[in-house]
Design an enzyme around this catalytic site. Structure first.
Site, PDB file in Angstrom:
ATOM      1  N   CYS A   1       0.802  -1.230   0.000  1.00  0.00           N
ATOM      2  CA  CYS A   1       0.000   0.000   0.000  1.00  0.00           C
ATOM      3  C   CYS A   1       0.837   1.283   0.000  1.00  0.00           C
ATOM      4  O   CYS A   1       0.284   2.365  -0.187  1.00  0.00           O
ATOM      5  CB  CYS A   1      -0.928  -0.001   1.211  1.00  0.00           C
ATOM      6  SG  CYS A   1      -2.123  -1.353   1.204  1.00  0.00           S
TER       7      CYS A   1
ATOM      8  N   HIS B   1      12.014   0.848   6.137  1.00  0.00           N
ATOM      9  CA  HIS B   1      11.750  -0.547   5.787  1.00  0.00           C
ATOM     10  C   HIS B   1      12.229  -1.459   6.908  1.00  0.00           C
ATOM     11  O   HIS B   1      13.411  -1.487   7.235  1.00  0.00           O
ATOM     12  CB  HIS B   1      12.474  -0.905   4.484  1.00  0.00           C
ATOM     13  CG  HIS B   1      11.902  -2.080   3.764  1.00  0.00           C
ATOM     14  ND1 HIS B   1      11.671  -3.286   4.387  1.00  0.00           N
ATOM     15  CD2 HIS B   1      11.489  -2.241   2.479  1.00  0.00           C
ATOM     16  CE1 HIS B   1      11.150  -4.135   3.522  1.00  0.00           C
ATOM     17  NE2 HIS B   1      11.021  -3.533   2.349  1.00  0.00           N
TER      18      HIS B   1
ATOM     19  N   HIS C   1      -1.939  20.180   6.555  1.00  0.00           N
ATOM     20  CA  HIS C   1      -2.871  19.129   6.161  1.00  0.00           C
ATOM     21  C   HIS C   1      -2.213  17.753   6.304  1.00  0.00           C
ATOM     22  O   HIS C   1      -1.025  17.597   6.013  1.00  0.00           O
ATOM     23  CB  HIS C   1      -3.329  19.326   4.719  1.00  0.00           C
ATOM     24  CG  HIS C   1      -3.827  20.711   4.433  1.00  0.00           C
ATOM     25  ND1 HIS C   1      -5.064  21.157   4.833  1.00  0.00           N
ATOM     26  CD2 HIS C   1      -3.221  21.761   3.801  1.00  0.00           C
ATOM     27  CE1 HIS C   1      -5.212  22.418   4.453  1.00  0.00           C
ATOM     28  NE2 HIS C   1      -4.125  22.795   3.828  1.00  0.00           N
TER      29      HIS C   1
ATOM     30  N   HIS D   1      -3.002   7.348   5.062  1.00  0.00           N
ATOM     31  CA  HIS D   1      -3.388   6.128   4.350  1.00  0.00           C
ATOM     32  C   HIS D   1      -4.654   5.527   4.958  1.00  0.00           C
ATOM     33  O   HIS D   1      -4.754   5.379   6.176  1.00  0.00           O
ATOM     34  CB  HIS D   1      -2.241   5.114   4.416  1.00  0.00           C
ATOM     35  CG  HIS D   1      -2.605   3.747   3.937  1.00  0.00           C
ATOM     36  ND1 HIS D   1      -3.109   3.516   2.675  1.00  0.00           N
ATOM     37  CD2 HIS D   1      -2.551   2.538   4.553  1.00  0.00           C
ATOM     38  CE1 HIS D   1      -3.345   2.214   2.528  1.00  0.00           C
ATOM     39  NE2 HIS D   1      -3.018   1.612   3.649  1.00  0.00           N
TER      40      HIS D   1
ATOM     41  N   HIS E   1     -14.705   5.805   3.930  1.00  0.00           N
ATOM     42  CA  HIS E   1     -16.147   5.569   3.886  1.00  0.00           C
ATOM     43  C   HIS E   1     -16.658   5.495   2.448  1.00  0.00           C
ATOM     44  O   HIS E   1     -17.463   4.630   2.112  1.00  0.00           O
ATOM     45  CB  HIS E   1     -16.877   6.688   4.640  1.00  0.00           C
ATOM     46  CG  HIS E   1     -18.365   6.537   4.657  1.00  0.00           C
ATOM     47  ND1 HIS E   1     -19.193   7.162   3.749  1.00  0.00           N
ATOM     48  CD2 HIS E   1     -19.184   5.814   5.472  1.00  0.00           C
ATOM     49  CE1 HIS E   1     -20.451   6.840   4.003  1.00  0.00           C
ATOM     50  NE2 HIS E   1     -20.478   6.036   5.045  1.00  0.00           N
TER      51      HIS E   1
ATOM     52  N   ASN F   1     -10.405   1.062   1.195  1.00  0.00           N
ATOM     53  CA  ASN F   1      -8.945   1.042   1.109  1.00  0.00           C
ATOM     54  C   ASN F   1      -8.557   0.642  -0.316  1.00  0.00           C
ATOM     55  O   ASN F   1      -8.624  -0.535  -0.669  1.00  0.00           O
ATOM     56  CB  ASN F   1      -8.378   0.049   2.128  1.00  0.00           C
ATOM     57  CG  ASN F   1      -6.851  -0.033   2.086  1.00  0.00           C
ATOM     58  OD1 ASN F   1      -6.206   0.620   1.267  1.00  0.00           O
ATOM     59  ND2 ASN F   1      -6.281  -0.843   2.956  1.00  0.00           N
TER      60      ASN F   1
END
EC number: 2.3.1.199
Length: 476
Positions: free
Chosen positions: A168, A247, A344, A348, A377, A381
């Site tokens: 992702c 990572h 802002h 994710h 909503h 995802n």
């Protein structure tokens, strides 16, 4: 004397020229977002509450115990009933996916999004110098990048990168590749295509840790146009200020918490382990340690260090003050005011718990996390592309003003946490992006309630007895 003066004048001029050249060349290395286009699948792919029940009930590997688990999961997921699924699910073929299903799903995405993006900016496909495509769970030959090149008839010398398995957080990795190329090559135009293929990865077994992915992941994608051309700088929307990639693949616990695997019956699915929140927290903390000094003012960093020093002194004097009474798994607050350097927060949409956890850690209010919550909503995802739906929400709500900074935070399998900061180059409050994916419904958001109707429709399952339970005729 005149000769000496001339010599020093030439030397000084040469030094000034080299300094100017150095400063001037650095400007060609900046990375700008010229425009972006999020994909909105057609309405015939929209997943309603009724249809969700049909998908679950036709899975012969599930029983009442799994139904109760799934109901609890989807009720608390934060996902509404206007998200999108791949076509094979509507055709009832999720247990028998083909390679073509995945390819067709991706073709539908890039033909729509890239086509609209190039047309809106009056850019020919042959003007693209760099193409980066990231789709984690579909690897075809020829690659998806090659299919895009073939469809749009791009140049023979286009620089191509096709990423798979990056999870992702892949879209920021793609941007990082473009950023590094821009450091070496001036006057370039790059196209990033980011999506996920759900068609061949819909899980039809009964492993709870794997079937959970069906509740969270939905179809989507985004095409992003980036440049370091000076002539396009004034047309740009955002400028990349910094990026940090973390990572934790060397840690076994982090590596195994989020992984594609087979269940006991050999069915392939995406395993989400119980230790995923812990792995995400560790990666997030390590990422923040690196990026925080890059994005916050010195005054806030000094204030935080003094506060930390005072706290340590108090703990040494009274060790009992160092203990916390928080329940296990509760995310701790960073203790630093990120709003001193960031306007802002683009989070994710990994799930309601992910959004709430980051919001708590960074001490954000409901206004700050509204874009991520509303994106989850409305679109669910959408994997690596989810960040751009969140950004599009901010733009559609006319929040983005010139000079504002947007903090993007993403997580991905491996385990990875990638983050970056964009500076808004010009006011984005006049609906500049005519293709904004939110334009058709932005006035309806945020709704009075984001509770989905799953509990109202299927809540009766909780009272069913395993010995007498039968699937209702409406779903047979």
């Amino acid at each position: 004397m005149d000769l000496l003066f001339l010599f020093f004048s030439l030397l000084l001029s040469y030094l000034f020229f080299k300094i100017w050249k150095l400063i001037d060349s650095k400007q060609d290395k900046d990375c700008y977002i010229l425009d972006y286009q999020c994909h909105k699948p057609t309405d015939d792919r929209m997943v309603s509450t009724q249809f969700s029940g049909e998908i679950i009930y036709r899975n012969q590997n599930l029983g009442l115990t799994e139904y109760k688990f799934l109901l609890k999961a989807i009720v608390s997921s934060g996902i509404g009933e206007q998200t999108y699924a791949p076509r094979l699910v509507f055709e009832g073929r999720e247990e028998r996916p083909s390679l073509q299903d995945g390819i067709s799903e991706m073709e539908e995405f890039y033909v729509d999004s890239i086509g609209k993006l190039l047309e809106r900016n009056q850019i020919s496909p042959k003007d693209i110098d760099i193409l980066v495509v990231n789709v984690s769970m579909l690897s075809s030959t020829p690659s998806l990048a090659s299919r895009i090149i073939n469809h749009y008839k791009m140049r023979d010398d286009v620089k191509v990168f096709n990423l798979t398995g990056m999870g992702c957080s892949a879209s920021l990795i793609s941007v990082d590749i473009v950023k590094n190329i821009f450091k070496s090559y001036a006057n370039k135009l790059a196209l990033v295509a980011t999506s996920e293929s759900l068609s061949p990865n819909w899980y039809s077994g009964n492993n709870r840790s794997m079937i959970l992915a069906n509740c969270l992941f939905r179809s989507g994608g985004c095409a992003i146009l980036l440049t370091n051309k000076r002539s396009l700088r004034k047309k740009a929307m955002f400028k990349l200020k910094c990026m940090v990639r973390t990572h934790h693949g060397a840690r076994e616990e982090s590596y195994n918490c989020c992984i594609q695997a087979e269940d006991e019956q050999g069915r392939v699915g995406f395993y989400l382990g119980k230790n995923l929140p812990k792995a995400a927290t560790r990666a997030f903390v390590d990422n923040l340690k690196v990026i925080t000094p890059k994005i916050l003012p010195v005054t806030e960093l000094i204030r935080f260090m003094l506060k930390l020093l005072i706290k340590k002194i108090k703990i040494r004097q009274n060790p009992s003050k160092g203990s916390t009474n928080l329940p296990p798994g509760t995310p701790l607050k960073a203790g630093i005011n990120f709003k001193t350097g960031i306007e802002h927060f683009c989070i994710h949409t990994g799930g309601k718990a992910v959004i709430d956890g980051i919001g708590h850690s960074l001490d954000l209010n409901e206004y700050d996390i509204e874009p991520a919550r509303m994106t989850l909503h409305r679109f669910g995802n959408t994997s690596a592309s989810s960040l751009w739906y969140v950004l599009a929400y901010m733009e559609a709500k006319k929040r983005l003003k010139r000079g504002d900074r947007v903090f993007m935070i993403s997580f991905g399998a491996g385990f990875k946490c990638n983050s970056c900061v964009w500076e808004v180059v010009r006011d984005l409050t006049g609906g500049e992006s005519k293709g904004n994916v939110w334009n058709h419904c932005i006035d309806d958001y945020p709704p009075k309630s984001i509770l989905n109707p799953y509990l109202e429709k299927f809540g009766w399952i909780q009272d069913e007895d395993p010995d007498s339970f039968k699937v209702p005729d409406a779903f047979m």
